[in-house]
Design an enzyme around this catalytic site. Sequence first.
Site, PDB file in Angstrom:
ATOM      1  N   ASP A 407     -29.229 -19.504  -3.785  1.00 57.41           N
ATOM      2  CA  ASP A 407     -30.345 -20.010  -2.972  1.00 57.41           C
ATOM      3  C   ASP A 407     -30.926 -18.823  -2.187  1.00 57.41           C
ATOM      4  OD1 ASP A 407     -32.014 -21.782  -1.612  1.00 57.41           O
ATOM      5  OD2 ASP A 407     -30.492 -22.315  -0.125  1.00 57.41           O
ATOM      6  N   GLU A 410     -35.422 -15.367  -2.739  1.00 53.85           N
ATOM      7  CA  GLU A 410     -36.828 -14.920  -2.940  1.00 53.85           C
ATOM      8  C   GLU A 410     -37.022 -13.445  -2.606  1.00 53.85           C
ATOM      9  OE1 GLU A 410     -35.889 -17.735  -1.452  1.00 53.85           O
ATOM     10  OE2 GLU A 410     -36.362 -18.975  -3.175  1.00 53.85           O
ATOM     11  N   ASP A 485     -37.426 -26.909  -2.156  1.00 52.01           N
ATOM     12  CA  ASP A 485     -37.405 -27.912  -1.088  1.00 52.01           C
ATOM     13  C   ASP A 485     -38.608 -28.844  -1.125  1.00 52.01           C
ATOM     14  OD1 ASP A 485     -35.082 -26.747  -0.304  1.00 52.01           O
ATOM     15  OD2 ASP A 485     -35.973 -25.587   1.333  1.00 52.01           O
TER      16      ASP A 485
HETATM   17  O1  MIG Z   1     -32.899 -22.765   4.670  1.00 49.18           O
HETATM   18  O2  MIG Z   1     -28.457 -24.139   1.969  1.00 49.18           O
HETATM   19  O3  MIG Z   1     -33.550 -24.964  -1.054  1.00 49.18           O
HETATM   20  O4  MIG Z   1     -31.424 -26.697  -1.459  1.00 49.18           O
HETATM   21  O5  MIG Z   1     -29.667 -27.170   0.689  1.00 49.18           O
HETATM   22  C1  MIG Z   1     -32.416 -23.780   3.874  1.00 49.18           C
HETATM   23  C2  MIG Z   1     -29.251 -25.068   2.624  1.00 49.18           C
HETATM   24  C3  MIG Z   1     -31.443 -23.224   2.876  1.00 49.18           C
HETATM   25  C4  MIG Z   1     -32.556 -24.233   0.989  1.00 49.18           C
HETATM   26  C5  MIG Z   1     -32.333 -24.820  -0.348  1.00 49.18           C
HETATM   27  C6  MIG Z   1     -31.629 -26.131  -0.202  1.00 49.18           C
HETATM   28  C7  MIG Z   1     -30.322 -25.935   0.515  1.00 49.18           C
HETATM   29  C8  MIG Z   1     -30.562 -25.292   1.876  1.00 49.18           C
HETATM   30  N1  MIG Z   1     -31.287 -24.038   1.694  1.00 49.18           N
END
Ligand code: MIG
Length: 804
Positions: A407, A410, A485
């Site tokens: 996650d 980016e 998200d």
């Molecule tokens: O700033 O890890 O898209 O699926 O549950 C949020 C917490 C960070 C974003 C991800 C989401 C995940 C969440 N993450």
Amino acid sequence: MILNTELELKGNLFPTKIISYKKDVDTLYFTSENGVVLQITVQRDSIFRFRFTTTSIFENDFSYAITKYASRGFNQLDITENEKYYCIQTSKIICKVSKLDMRISLFDAVDNYLICEDELGFHWEESHENGGDIVKMSKMSQIGESYYGLGDKPVQNNLKGKRFENWVTDSYAYGRDTDPIYKAIPFYVGLHDKKAYGIFFDNTFRSFFDFCHERRNVTSFWAQGGEMNYYFMYGPNMVDVVANYTDLTGRPHQLPPLWALGYHQCKWSYYPESKVKEITNTFRELKIPCDAIYLDIDYMEGFRCFTWNKKYFPDPKRMVKELLDNGFKTIAIIDPGIKIDKDYSVFKEALDKDYFCKRADGPYMKGKVWPGECYFPDFTNPKVREWWAGLFKELIEDIGVKGVWNDMNEPAVMDVPGKTFPDDVRHDYDGNHCSHRKAHNIYGMQMARATYHGLKKFSYPKRPFVITRAAYAGTQRYTSTWTGDNVATWEHLSIANAQAQRMCMSGFSFVGSDIGGFAEQPNGELYARWIQLGIFHPFCRTHSSGDHGDQEPWAFGDNITDIVRKFIEIRYQLLPYLYTAFWRYATEGIPILKSLVLYDQADAHTHYRNDEFIFGEKILACPITEPNAKGRRMYVPEGNWYNFWDNSLIKGGNEVWVDADLDSMPIFVKEGAIIPKYPIQQYVGEKQIGELHLDVFFKFGQEKSQVYEDAEDGFDYKKGRFSLRNFNLLGKEDSLTIQQFRSGKFITSYETFEINLIGLPFEIRKVEVDNVKIDLSSSLKGNVLVISKEFTELHIIGKKTILI
Ligand code: MIG
């Protein structure tokens, strides 16, 4: 001193007339009077690569997107010239390069039809600020041309009339038309006059695409740096365009383990251990199939990657094993940010080894993410990737985690304007040192790649499973992905539908959305409708953020639980069908979901359709995306289709109304299809498959179907231990013949087929298996026939029913 105005006055620059030309095997070089060099490489008969330099010198030819397995070679290459053009011809494409201005036009070699032609063609602006050029390309849009692809853009299928940006961005609660979001896949498909081609602009800088938005008849793309470097691939079938694109940028290096195509349950966050167990046990109690459970960031100690919060999870190894004994594979999240903490071994090691990204003048790239202030590994350095892969040893090999979720790659940074690294951050870029301007769009891809290598190494002899949020073209080789998200709204349900189709069109089929929506909470109706769509997505996972209430299949009352169970059960029954589609995707690059336009590009009705899609080869699905619906209108493509629910037959080529109360949705099966089904299992491998069920949908005429199976995990299938069944169906007024051609060395666990004959226009009188008549009293019940899986020809003979 150079004034801005002077620079602006300089404006766009163009190649002038071609003064020289040279050929080197499969590559041609054209040089203009003002020093522009156009390099055309004939990659294959149907794929040409175009590269331009404005300085006579090309950069080192390096791409993260292009796979080393990309095929090369052509049957024919003729080069001719007249006073106006150079003409390069293969068996598929004719390419003309204008001597006057380097403009390019591309034609179908079979019928000389114009497919794609430059408007201004290549032009550029010098970049005073960063050096190099802003590289630009513009092409004419042909009459009636439509555009598709471009990754995860949350817009309607056809991109015509819109402008887009590619810059991988953390986009919490994005909406329809938000741009850019998580992925950068600079590949589009153009379609006009029933002919489709593709353009892949392999440039990782911030790039833009304009599809007749700025000017009605012009399509253009440009990037803030790097080279004008693009591939043109010709179909004319859209499926072949996408297959050609994945030939270049790769297909999954192996099949996923079959369990990864099951249902996954996720939330931010399930903790402590007792909560995880409560969730998994409830699945088993309520008999809702589920194969994977996720641990979001709270399983870690202070969000430090590769650590565990021992208060919540005192003995992860034991827990993971107990979950596995109950059929659940554990998947853990790993983010790129490494907490600045001198007592944290991962941090110390990376610091010692100089593996963190640095700013232009030397300081580390410091940014705030979940753990607080972090440094970030430079995944564009091969040594860093190797180190990162090694970090998974304990998590995977020792603790037994089966998948990793990447996650925030980016990379996302909190509390800063651009939500990511500043442009000046330096990257290794596999030895082609550069700034973040160039590396940004591939940072997440390289993280997922490193993670994949870790999983592959430590899961062996089982198959790795990775899921990533950020991606550039080619990321499909290593990992699955989700759409980030989203929000629990009806609009987002249709966005999810469009995104999954678009990603499949863009060569990345292993995709799904957060079912039910990540932000906010769905009501039961929305959740049920989303599950109905989700079971047709290659990646099928419910996920939601922690702070908006429960989002498990049982969170909305018994009625919804029953509906959700029913649809997840359909997913599990269709696993061999989906697996076969995945195998075709991984071997031939055929998208698992086909937008109607990809399914039937010759039918102009499909060019602007969004909701309906083909799942695999034979199933047409259309989600209900509005509340209180009792059904919907949808377009059924040409041909005859059986309603999945009652086997009634309808004729396509029309818009029709389809009833679909909350416990149903429009699903159709193409006539002639043979659909394999497994029994309902609570998780993959729960049951040994005792027989393979085949739904056979009668058709007057011929139809082909396939069933691919193997050990459902491991790599033996690569050594020939798979089972592929090619079925050939031929239906006539008073007979149905099915031939089976088998290949592969895998011996399936079952001995028999249970063949359900649907839509026979006659009463069965006699059945012959490989020319031997069989006893119907023992093998035929109603329309269900039980016969050996080894048959090569099944001949069902009927008496003509007399129609009154
Ligand atoms: O700033 O890890 O898209 O699926 O549950 C949020 C917490 C960070 C974003 C991800 C989401 C995940 C969440 N993450």
